[in-house]
Design an enzyme around this catalytic site. Structure first.
Site, PDB file in Angstrom:
ATOM      1  N   GLY A  41      46.622  33.814  29.565  1.00  0.00           N
ATOM      2  CA  GLY A  41      45.798  32.809  30.203  1.00  0.00           C
ATOM      3  C   GLY A  41      44.390  33.348  30.383  1.00  0.00           C
ATOM      4  N   GLN A  46      35.852  33.970  33.430  1.00  0.00           N
ATOM      5  CA  GLN A  46      36.177  35.333  32.988  1.00  0.00           C
ATOM      6  C   GLN A  46      35.370  35.746  31.751  1.00  0.00           C
ATOM      7  OE1 GLN A  46      40.640  34.570  33.173  1.00  0.00           O
ATOM      8  NE2 GLN A  46      40.542  36.704  33.804  1.00  0.00           N
ATOM      9  N   CYS A  94      46.137  40.347  35.380  1.00  0.00           N
ATOM     10  CA  CYS A  94      44.940  39.524  35.182  1.00  0.00           C
ATOM     11  C   CYS A  94      43.997  40.297  34.273  1.00  0.00           C
ATOM     12  CB  CYS A  94      44.276  39.240  36.526  1.00  0.00           C
ATOM     13  SG  CYS A  94      42.774  38.251  36.386  1.00  0.00           S
ATOM     14  N   LEU A  95      43.436  39.617  33.274  1.00  0.00           N
ATOM     15  CA  LEU A  95      42.553  40.311  32.324  1.00  0.00           C
ATOM     16  C   LEU A  95      41.310  40.879  33.006  1.00  0.00           C
ATOM     17  CD1 LEU A  95      42.752  37.986  29.175  1.00  0.00           C
ATOM     18  CD2 LEU A  95      43.948  40.145  29.603  1.00  0.00           C
ATOM     19  N   HIS A 136      47.534  30.432  38.509  1.00  0.00           N
ATOM     20  CA  HIS A 136      46.664  31.618  38.479  1.00  0.00           C
ATOM     21  C   HIS A 136      45.294  31.254  37.868  1.00  0.00           C
ATOM     22  CE1 HIS A 136      45.995  36.100  37.693  1.00  0.00           C
ATOM     23  NE2 HIS A 136      45.062  35.528  36.967  1.00  0.00           N
ATOM     24  N   GLU A 137      45.328  30.540  36.728  1.00  0.00           N
ATOM     25  CA  GLU A 137      44.074  30.193  36.047  1.00  0.00           C
ATOM     26  C   GLU A 137      43.276  29.165  36.842  1.00  0.00           C
ATOM     27  OE1 GLU A 137      43.205  32.163  33.861  1.00  0.00           O
ATOM     28  OE2 GLU A 137      45.189  33.014  33.539  1.00  0.00           O
ATOM     29  N   HIS A 140      41.197  30.732  39.388  1.00  0.00           N
ATOM     30  CA  HIS A 140      39.966  31.343  38.862  1.00  0.00           C
ATOM     31  C   HIS A 140      38.774  30.386  38.918  1.00  0.00           C
ATOM     32  CE1 HIS A 140      40.706  35.355  37.386  1.00  0.00           C
ATOM     33  NE2 HIS A 140      41.791  34.999  36.724  1.00  0.00           N
TER      34      HIS A 140
HETATM   35 ZN    ZN Z   1      43.304  36.160  36.027  1.00  0.00          ZN
END
Ligand code: ZN
Length: 172
Positions: A41, A46, A94-95, A136-137, A140
């Site tokens: 995701g 991000q 998480c990236l 989660h996304e 963000h």
């Molecule tokens: Zn994340």
């Protein structure tokens, strides 16, 4: 990739007025970035764009019962509602937080309404891992991070790692 410590991760993203060729290109770039970083995701902030769009790879079950990342899916101006009362706890990554995995408690199911790349609104009920990824996304694009949703104990456990990450934040 924007990492923890970058202020853009704490900002509210703006609504997308229309699906233009630029938005389609952005979605394509996001899917490529997500795959390059082996993520499941990715939200636009991000990669430095404050827009309400995220991409995920829908988890699919193979014939032998193993779960694998499946098709890429784009969500524009998503609206989440009707979270299940039942919740479950699971390890999330998480990236923007490389190497940091924490237990996060989230509702089992969620209703999602969003626009696709054709500009059409769709709605779906997600459960299990897909529901978790979408929540989660969606966090963000509201400037919320998974570290805001874990227990005090978890937060304390990862605090040294967070400090390290913040020290070497690179804005590229
Ligand atoms: Zn994340």
């Amino acid at each position: 990739m924007r990492y923890y410590g970058d202020p853009i991760l704490r900002k509210q993203a703006a609504k997308i007025k229309e699906v233009t060729p630029e938005i389609r290109q952005l979605a394509q770039d996001m899917i490529e970035t997500m795959d390059a970083y082996k993520g499941i995701g990715l939200a636009a902030n991000q990669i430095g764009k404050l827009l309400r769009i995220f991409v995920i790879r829908i988890e699919e079950m193979k014939e032998d019962g193993e779960f694998v990342p499946g098709e890429a899916k784009v969500y524009i101006n998503p609206r989440l509602s009707h979270p299940a009362k039942e919740t479950n706890s699971f390890l999330e990554g998480c990236l923007s937080f490389p190497g940091i995995h924490i237990e996060v408690n989230r509702p089992n199911r969620i209703l999602v309404e969003a626009m696709n790349l054709e500009g059409r609104v769709f709605s779906e009920e997600l459960d299990g891992f897909n529901a978790r990824v979408v929540m989660h996304e969606n966090d963000h694009i509201n400037g919320t991070l998974y570290i805001d949703r874990c227990s005090k104990e978890e937060r304390k456990r990862i605090e040294p790692k967070l400090r390290e990450l913040k020290k070497r934040v690179v804005i590229d």
